[in-house]
Enzyme design. Structure first.
Site, PDB file in Angstrom:
ATOM      1  N   SER A 192       0.845  -1.185   0.000  1.00 23.71           N
ATOM      2  CA  SER A 192       0.000   0.000   0.000  1.00 23.71           C
ATOM      3  C   SER A 192       0.887   1.245   0.000  1.00 23.71           C
ATOM      4  CB  SER A 192      -0.948  -0.042   1.195  1.00 23.71           C
ATOM      5  OG  SER A 192      -1.964   0.917   1.079  1.00 23.71           O
TER       6      SER A 192
ATOM      7  N   HIS B  54      -7.979  -5.196  -0.592  1.00 26.62           N
ATOM      8  CA  HIS B  54      -6.710  -4.521  -0.333  1.00 26.62           C
ATOM      9  C   HIS B  54      -5.714  -5.429   0.378  1.00 26.62           C
ATOM     10  CE1 HIS B  54      -4.117  -1.134  -0.270  1.00 26.62           C
ATOM     11  NE2 HIS B  54      -4.120  -0.997   1.048  1.00 26.62           N
TER      12      HIS B  54
END
Length: 696
Positions: free
Chosen positions: A554, A669
């Site tokens: 991320s 995610h």
């Protein structure tokens, strides 16, 4: 050593809508061409890495650890008992279950199934991923359960009766969306979601909060608050005490990722609270309203100032009479190398976990005779302490205690009786006897000391020969703390390798200022800190560029991207998970616009200039050799768009540079929707790292 190149790429310049980016077609998440490209890349990557003799062993070891029945089943403390969500080889999607404290203390607790996600998915022919349930106090019988299809942030919300163990007929039932929902009472909920045109921010989040009564359609919901279209989002706000009594309802308006306004619903107009924008309300204890500050602040009606990172409190009765003029008092102020890392409330206590030079301790705070008194919880020292559960009915709480080489243990503490006991402990997952943990500091470009942890073999020769993975994050005030990483230990450390965790500016290891000093125009400091740690490792001859790899996900994926584009000479491997990479288009992809507060806005020329100076996608250029990165993402990631990783791989292919790319179709995610997918991801990553850093 085999590395991967892309096959000929279709749809490049012809499909572009911007002349300088031939890979815009990869931004179409489920476009036929983009998915075909991703599947072809997956086939090549799996073919190369899964054929390595280490892969199957790594996969089996990872899966055994992830599915082990002697894992700690973390729980919440509720009125109906101890609640847990569990996944294993039989419950792949998982089961929501509960038990009693007495049973939990035993080696084999008796669990009662509340909701079987595997059975639900089979019955409804959906790939459900459980995202939790919010239960209505004080009974906590009726719950709003969130279900994600494939792991996306967008969820379906359905009302569930925990006693009946069934979804409520004609109960609250919200269609898929990025949404926030809060109970008001048995007949009423507050919802922020997509209400139609003009109700979603550029970040893809709602900024309109409405009240919905039982039996009403969404079209009948009554609007309670509307933020600005330029906001990140708005969410419902319901302030309750430990008895479940409501003291205020309203909305939290997120102006940016770090700036918020609390607005209370009133009989006439909403009331905006007199709080700094970088603050959050932490609950109610002993008639005191708790607030955490992330910036220096002097209240408008008072002459006492409070430092960033402090906890303050208000007399609740005074605050309710006039929330604009009530005066706060100090609960906690951090020292020079301290930071607040977590908090929670019980019936009568505030619990704080506090970092001191990246070592953590826990304290309970009791309000007595107009004063907050702190008492340390006597947990093991030189370890990371995290609050995992707190009871609203009593002053019971649970903590996890962990370090890099010490398996995690779960501790129970009853502040009323001062009873402290170990409830659970993770068995050792790898042989830690041959490693040692050290804490060093590197000097960044501007002279700032950057601490990092090194876990290395005791037998390391300090001749640059030790294969080493350097991990970092450095954003959003998130701290990286010592913790027991079973998979990393088994698949990496136990092979005789070293691992490094860097505490970079931009993170939260030393409070708000540590974060804010590396934001926006100064974000390059985070990248400089990471490079400084890499250089320090090489200077100390712990490792060498040939044996050094970087890893992050991320924001950490962006960190790795900047490392290998700014200093490719320092590294020979890079694991890039669900990354940001294109910093000139990140606001147009997924939830990217919500992170303008961290990075800046490429639509503003001055800010575009500093973003372009480090955007990894734009720094992949001919004439340089990059360390054959392994890029992992997920089609279902609706937070960080998979196009970041896709376009990075496509650019490398265009340059004739080697790389590996893997896109998990599900997983969101986290890039993995279940334990099997997590095991595969870990095996792929450590097989890749071993090929790049261990093999001759």
């Amino acid at each position: 050593m085999t590395c991967l190149f892309s096959a000929a790429l279709p749809h490049t310049v012809a499909a572009a809508t911007e002349a300088d980016d031939p890979f815009l077609w990869l931004e179409e998440i489920e476009g036929p061409g983009a998915l075909a490209w991703a599947r072809a890349e997956n086939d090549k990557t799996l073919g190369a890495l899964q054929s390595d003799p280490r892969y199957q062993r790594f996969y089996e070891e990872a899966l055994n650890i992830l599915q082990a029945n002697d894992r700690i089943p973390y729980v919440s403390l509720g009125r109906g008992g101890l609640n847990n969500f569990w996944q294993d080889e039989k419950q792949v999607r998982g089961v929501w279950r509960r038990t009693t404290l007495e049973s939990y203390r035993t080696q084999s607790p008796q669990w009662e199934t509340v909701l079987d996600i595997d059975a639900l998915a089979d019955a409804e022919k959906k790939n459900w991923v459980f995202r939790g349930g919010s239960c209505l106090p004080p009974e906590e019988r009726l719950c709003l359960v969130e279900l994600s299809e494939g792991g996306k942030d967008a969820v379906f919300v359905r009302e569930f009766d925990r006693d009946a163990k069934a979804f409520v007929t004609n109960g609250f039932d919200l269609p898929e969306g990025k949404q926030d929902v809060s109970w008001v009472d048995v007949e009423t909920i507050l919802i922020a979601r997509d209400w139609g045109e003009g109700t979603m921010s550029p970040s893809g989040y709602p900024f309109v909060v409405k009240e919905l009564k039982r039996g009403q359609s969404l079209g009948e919901a009554r609007e309670g608050f509307r933020g600005e279209p330029t906001d990140v989002q708005a969410a419902p706000f319901v302030l309750r005490d430990s008895e479940g009594t409501i003291h205020a309802t309203g909305a939290v308006r997120s102006i940016s990722a770090f700036e918020h306004e609390y607005v209370l619903f009133g009989p006439r107009l909403p009331i905006k609270l007199n709080l700094p924008k970088k603050a959050s309300i932490g609950g109610i204890v002993s008639g005191r309203l708790l607030v955490m500050l992330k910036e220096d602040w002097t209240p408008p009606y008072g002459d006492t100032g409070f430092a960033a990172g402090s906890f303050i409190s208000y007399d609740l009765a005074e605050w309710k009479r006039d929330p604009l003029r009530a005066s706060p008092t100090l609960v906690f102020k951090p020292g020079p190398r301290q930071a607040l890392s977590g908090f929670g409330v019980t019936r009568n206590l505030l619990i704080l976990t506090i970092l001191d030079d990246v070592q953590s301790k826990a304290f309970v705070y009791k309000y007595d005779q107009d004063t907050w008194r702190a008492t340390p919880v006597p947990l093991p020292e030189n370890a990371s302490v995290g609050l995992t559960a707190a009871s609203n009915e009593s002053d019971e709480m649970m903590f996890s205690v962990s370090s890099f080489l010490m398996p995690t243990s779960l501790w129970y503490f009853d502040a009323a009786t001062e009873r402290l006991e170990t409830l659970k402990a993770t068995p050792p997952r790898f042989n830690a006897s041959k490693h040692v943990v050290e804490q060093f500091e590197a000097t960044s470009r501007d002279g700032t000391r950057i601490p990092y942890f090194l876990i290395r073999p005791k037998s390391a020769k300090f001749d640059g020969s030790t294969p080493t993975l350097l991990y970092g994050y450095g954003g959003f005030q998130v701290p990286l703390l010592p913790s027991y990483a079973s998979l990393m230990g088994r698949l990496w450390l136990e092979q005789g390798n070293a691992y490094v965790v860097a505490n970079l500016r931009g993170g939260g290891e030393f409070g708000p200022q540590w974060h804010q000093t590396a934001q926006g125009a100064t974000k390059q400091r985070t990248w400089d800190d990471f490079i400084a740690v890499a250089e320090d490792l090489i200077r100390r001859k712990i490792t060498s560029p040939r044996r050094l790899g970087v890893s992050g996900g991320s924001q950490g994926g962006l960190l790795v991207g900047t490392a290998i584009t700014q200093r490719p000479d320092l590294f020979n491997a890079a694991v890039v998970e669900v990354p940001l990479f294109d910093m000139l288009r990140f606001t147009k992809l997924g939830a990217g616009a919500s992170w303008i507060g961290e990075y800046g806005d490429p639509a503003i020329p001055e800010q575009r200039e500093w973003l372009e100076a480090y955007s990894p996608y734009h720094k992949l250029v001919s004439g340089k050799t990059y360390p054959a990165p392994f890029i992992l993402t997920s089609t279902k990631d609706d937070r960080v768009h998979p196009a970041h990783g896709r376009k990075a791989a496509a650019r490398l292919a265009e340059l004739g540079q080697p790389y590996f790319y893997y896109e998990n179709i599900d997983g969101g995610h986290g890039a993995a929707a279940n334990l099997i997918e997590h095991a595969r991801k870990a095996a792929l990553e450590y097989t890749y790292a071993s090929r790049r850093l261990v093999d001759e």
